[in-house]
Design a protein around this motif. Structure first.
Motif, PDB file in Angstrom:
ATOM      1  N   ALA A  62       0.844  -1.202   0.000  1.00  0.00           N
ATOM      2  CA  ALA A  62       0.000   0.000   0.000  1.00  0.00           C
ATOM      3  C   ALA A  62       0.876   1.248   0.000  1.00  0.00           C
ATOM      4  O   ALA A  62       1.836   1.336   0.768  1.00  0.00           O
ATOM      5  CB  ALA A  62      -0.883  -0.002   1.231  1.00  0.00           C
ATOM      6  N   LEU A  65      -0.006   6.907   3.035  1.00  0.00           N
ATOM      7  CA  LEU A  65      -0.993   7.984   2.986  1.00  0.00           C
ATOM      8  C   LEU A  65      -0.309   9.277   3.413  1.00  0.00           C
ATOM      9  O   LEU A  65       0.412   9.310   4.408  1.00  0.00           O
ATOM     10  CB  LEU A  65      -2.173   7.672   3.904  1.00  0.00           C
ATOM     11  N   GLN A 102      -6.384   9.468  -2.605  1.00  0.00           N
ATOM     12  CA  GLN A 102      -5.549   8.511  -1.875  1.00  0.00           C
ATOM     13  C   GLN A 102      -6.367   7.329  -1.350  1.00  0.00           C
ATOM     14  O   GLN A 102      -5.920   6.181  -1.405  1.00  0.00           O
ATOM     15  CB  GLN A 102      -4.864   9.207  -0.696  1.00  0.00           C
ATOM     16  N   HIS A 106      -6.288   3.295  -2.046  1.00  0.00           N
ATOM     17  CA  HIS A 106      -6.198   2.376  -0.907  1.00  0.00           C
ATOM     18  C   HIS A 106      -7.205   1.223  -1.035  1.00  0.00           C
ATOM     19  O   HIS A 106      -6.843   0.052  -0.857  1.00  0.00           O
ATOM     20  CB  HIS A 106      -6.439   3.156   0.396  1.00  0.00           C
TER      21      HIS A 106
END
Length: 288
Positions: A62, A65, A102, A106
């Motif tokens: 991932a 963030l 974002q 995700h």
């Protein structure tokens, strides 16, 4: 494996058709597992009897963030804390990094068809708790029942001047000017009714820290209402602020409590007051 060895040496000997650099890359990408557990350390000491698995599939990690952290996630919702300066959502023409963009990336890590849906927004320079839906059905349900579903929505506001009245309610009708600035009017025609409640948490001659709860959620509501009572939010030049006591807008969405759309249970998400907001109440504070 039959004897003690370091992981990289074992792989170089066992994996045919791959060079040293390729195997190192596979290690760093998480494609090697020892007894089912991902292992990235080149000199990891292998013991006899352990099983080494090589995956040809590249592990997708991932992306980090930026300006955002996830507080809660389930099949219906994602609740996040957004930092000041990050846009909630941009128009299709803009390529700027946003909370929406974002979080879409995700949820697509687990399934490329996944996406998120905007339920409400925070201004770019406001930090705090906000939520997104994971389906259009949940988005519509939350938006259509917002007044009944949301039980608490509390902000912390750092404002200019000493607010004399310890508690108060501000009520007006909000309209938007041609320059996209919201303003209060007593005329309800083509305007939205807005009600804001506040309580003083701390104050001195120059600044006040307020707990602000919304009865209605209109665009720039708190910012307009604070200007209306003569105590604009610190750093809010658009709505009358002259002060730069902190290097950001003095507004933070601290608490969001609502009935979960699937379970019907009350869920509550609360964050700390930003430390910067407390600086003006410390001895020796020099406003910028």
């Amino acid at each position: 494996m039959q004897e003690n060895a370091e992981l990289l040496a074992f792989l170089l000997q066992s994996v045919k058709g791959e060079g040293r650099n390729a195997i190192k890359a596979m290690l760093s990408r998480g494609q090697i597992a020892v007894d089912g557990k991902t292992q990235k350390v080149f000199n990891f000491a292998l013991k006899p009897g352990q099983t080494v698995t090589v995956s040809k599939e590249r592990i997708v990690e991932a992306p980090p963030l930026i300006g955002l952290s996830i507080l809660f996630e389930d099949d219906d919702l994602i609740v996040v804390v957004k930092e000041a300066g990050l846009l909630s959502i941009a128009s299709d023409q803009e390529s700027e990094l946003t909370a929406y963009r974002q979080l879409n990336a995700h949820v697509r890590l687990t399934d490329p068809s996944n996406r998120i849906f905007v339920v409400h927004r925070l201004d770019r320079d406001t930090s705090g708790v906000m939520m997104f839906a994971k389906s259009e059905r949940v988005q519509q349900e939350l938006q259509n029942t917002w007044q009944n579903t949301v039980k608490e929505r509390t902000y912390i506001a750092l404002v200019e001047g000493q607010v004399k009245k310890q508690e108060g309610t501000i009520s007006s009708y909000l309209k938007e000017s041609k320059t996209l600035k919201m303003y209060s009017t007593s005329n309800p025609t083509d305007a939205q009714h807005a009600v804001t409640h506040y309580k003083v948490l701390q104050s001195n001659r120059n600044y006040s820290l307020l707990e602000v709860s919304l009865e209605t959620g209109r665009k720039n509501q708190i910012r307009v209402h604070m200007e209306d009572i003569g105590h604009p939010i610190v750093g809010d030049k658009k709505y009358g602020s002259k002060s730069r006591a902190i290097p950001r807008l003095g507004l933070h969405a601290r608490l969001l409590a609502f009935l979960h759309p699937s379970t019907g249970k009350l869920v509550r998400f609360e964050t700390d007051i930003p430390k910067l907001f407390l600086n003006p109440f410390k001895d020796g504070f020099i406003p910028k």
